[in-house]
Design a protein around this motif. Structure first.
Motif, short mmCIF file in Angstrom:
data_model
loop_
_atom_site.label_atom_id
_atom_site.label_comp_id
_atom_site.label_asym_id
_atom_site.label_seq_id
_atom_site.Cartn_x
_atom_site.Cartn_y
_atom_site.Cartn_z
N ILE A 172 0.85 -1.19 0.00
CA ILE A 172 0.00 0.00 0.00
C ILE A 172 0.88 1.24 0.00
N ALA A 173 0.44 2.28 -0.70
CA ALA A 173 1.20 3.54 -0.74
C ALA A 173 0.22 4.70 -0.70
N LEU A 174 0.64 5.79 -0.07
CA LEU A 174 -0.19 6.97 0.11
C LEU A 174 0.14 8.02 -0.94
N ASP A 175 -0.90 8.62 -1.51
CA ASP A 175 -0.73 9.78 -2.38
C ASP A 175 -0.85 11.01 -1.49
N THR A 176 0.27 11.63 -1.17
CA THR A 176 0.27 12.73 -0.21
C THR A 176 -0.39 13.99 -0.75
N ARG A 177 -0.67 14.03 -2.04
CA ARG A 177 -1.31 15.21 -2.61
C ARG A 177 -2.76 15.35 -2.15
N ASP A 178 -3.46 14.22 -1.99
CA ASP A 178 -4.88 14.29 -1.65
C ASP A 178 -5.32 13.27 -0.61
N VAL A 220 4.15 6.12 -5.00
CA VAL A 220 3.52 7.28 -5.64
C VAL A 220 4.48 8.45 -5.59
N ASP A 221 4.75 9.04 -6.75
CA ASP A 221 5.61 10.22 -6.82
C ASP A 221 4.81 11.43 -6.34
N PRO A 222 5.22 12.08 -5.25
CA PRO A 222 4.43 13.19 -4.70
C PRO A 222 4.41 14.43 -5.60
N SER A 223 5.32 14.50 -6.57
CA SER A 223 5.39 15.70 -7.40
C SER A 223 4.31 15.72 -8.48
N ASP A 224 4.01 14.55 -9.06
CA ASP A 224 3.04 14.53 -10.16
C ASP A 224 2.03 13.40 -10.07
N GLY A 225 2.11 12.56 -9.02
CA GLY A 225 1.15 11.47 -8.87
C GLY A 225 1.46 10.24 -9.68
#
Length: 242
Positions: A172-178, A220-225
Motif C-alpha cells: 500500500i502507498a499513500l498519495d500525499t497530494r490528496d 507514488v511520486d508526490p510531485s506529479d502522482g
C-alpha cells in the motif's frame, strides 16, 4: 355473613396487591433506553463515536427511537474549557461535525438526550465520554488476514472507513497530494488477476488497473502522482501515470 365477609376480605387483598405492584419503583418496565435502571443502557445515550480529522471532529451516535425526543446536547471539554451545542431536528440528527477545534489538541465529548420541548427540554443522563485529537495525518492499513483496507483517524483511536473483500493484498502507498491510497493485490475481480486499486481519501474505490501477474510494491511520486508498481511476474516494473 361469613361467606360475604370472606369474599370482601379476599377482594381487598387482591386490590391491595395490585396497588403495591404498581407503586413499587423496582417493578416498573425497564425497557425504556433512558431509564437509569435499564440494564443495558443505564439511561445513557449509546455508541458515541468521535473521529479526529484535519481541523474538525466528526461525531455520531445511536439514535434514541422515542417519540418525545426533540434533540441532543453535545458537551465538549479541552484544557478545562467547556462548550455546549444543542442539536435539534425532526427527526433529530444523530451526527454532527464540530469545526471549532484545533489540530493536536485533545477534546473530550459527552452526549445527552433532550426530551419534551426544545424551549425547555428535560435532559437525560450523560453518555460515557469519548476522547479525540484532530490532526492532518492520514494513515491506511492493510489487514490481509480479514481482507480489509482500513483508514485510521488522525489520532489512531478509531477506524474512519474500511473496504472489505480485498484479498491477497501485497503493498500500500499513500498519495500525499490528496490523501488517497493505492493497494496492490494478487486477486482482483473475476478474470483480472493481479490488480492495483486506488481508493479516495474517503475510502471509495476510484480506479482499478489490471494486467499484472504478481504485483508487489507500489510507490507514488508526490510531485506529479506517477504510480510505480513492481510486477515480479514480468521481471521488471510497470510505471503508470493516473
Amino acid at each position: 355473613m361469613n361467606s360475604i365477609g370472606t369474599l370482601g376480605f379476599g377482594l381487598f387483598l387482591i386490590v391491595a396487591a395490585g396497588m403495591g405492584a404498581a407503586c413499587d419503583p423496582d417493578a416498573r418496565d425497564r425497557r425504556n433506553p433512558l431509564d437509569p435502571g435499564n440494564p443495558v443502557t443505564g439511561g445513557r445515550p449509546q455508541n458515541l463515536r468521535a473521529l479526529g480529522n484535519n481541523e474538525h471532529v466528526g461525531l455520531s451516535w445511536a439514535p434514541v427511537g422515542l417519540s418525545d425526543v426533540v434533540g441532543y446536547r453535545l458537551y465538549r471539554e479541552s484544557g478545562g474549557v467547556g462548550a455546549r451545542t444543542d442539536i435539534f431536528g425532526s427527526p433529530p440528527p444523530n451526527e454532527f461535525i464540530d469545526p471549532d477545534v484545533n489540530n493536536e489538541m485533545t477534546y473530550v465529548y459527552r452526549l445527552s438526550v433532550l426530551i419534551g420541548d426544545n424551549r425547555d427540554p428535560v435532559e437525560s443522563t450523560l453518555s460515557n465520554p469519548v476522547v479525540v485529537t484532530p490532526g492532518p495525518e492520514t494513515c491506511w492499513v492493510v489487514d490481509d488476514g480479514l481482507g480489509r483496507v482500513l483508514k485510521i483517524s488522525a489520532d489512531a483511536r478509531a477506524v474512519s472507513s474500511q473496504v472489505t473483500s480485498i484479498f491477497g493484498a501485497r503493498h500500500i502507498a499513500l498519495d500525499t497530494r490528496d490523501g488517497a491510497a493505492w493497494v496492490t493485490t494478487q486477486f482482483g475481480a473475476a478474470g483480472l488477476g493481479g490488480v492495483a486499486i486506488r481508493f479516495t481519501a474517503e475510502g471509495q474505490e476510484a480506479a482499478v488497473i489490471s494486467g499484472f501477474i504478481t504485483p508487489g510494491e507500489v510507490s507514488v511520486d508526490p510531485s506529479d502522482g506517477s504510480v510505480w508498481i513492481a510486477d515480479a511476474g514480468t521481471n521488471g516494473e510497470n510505471a503508470l501515470v493516473v
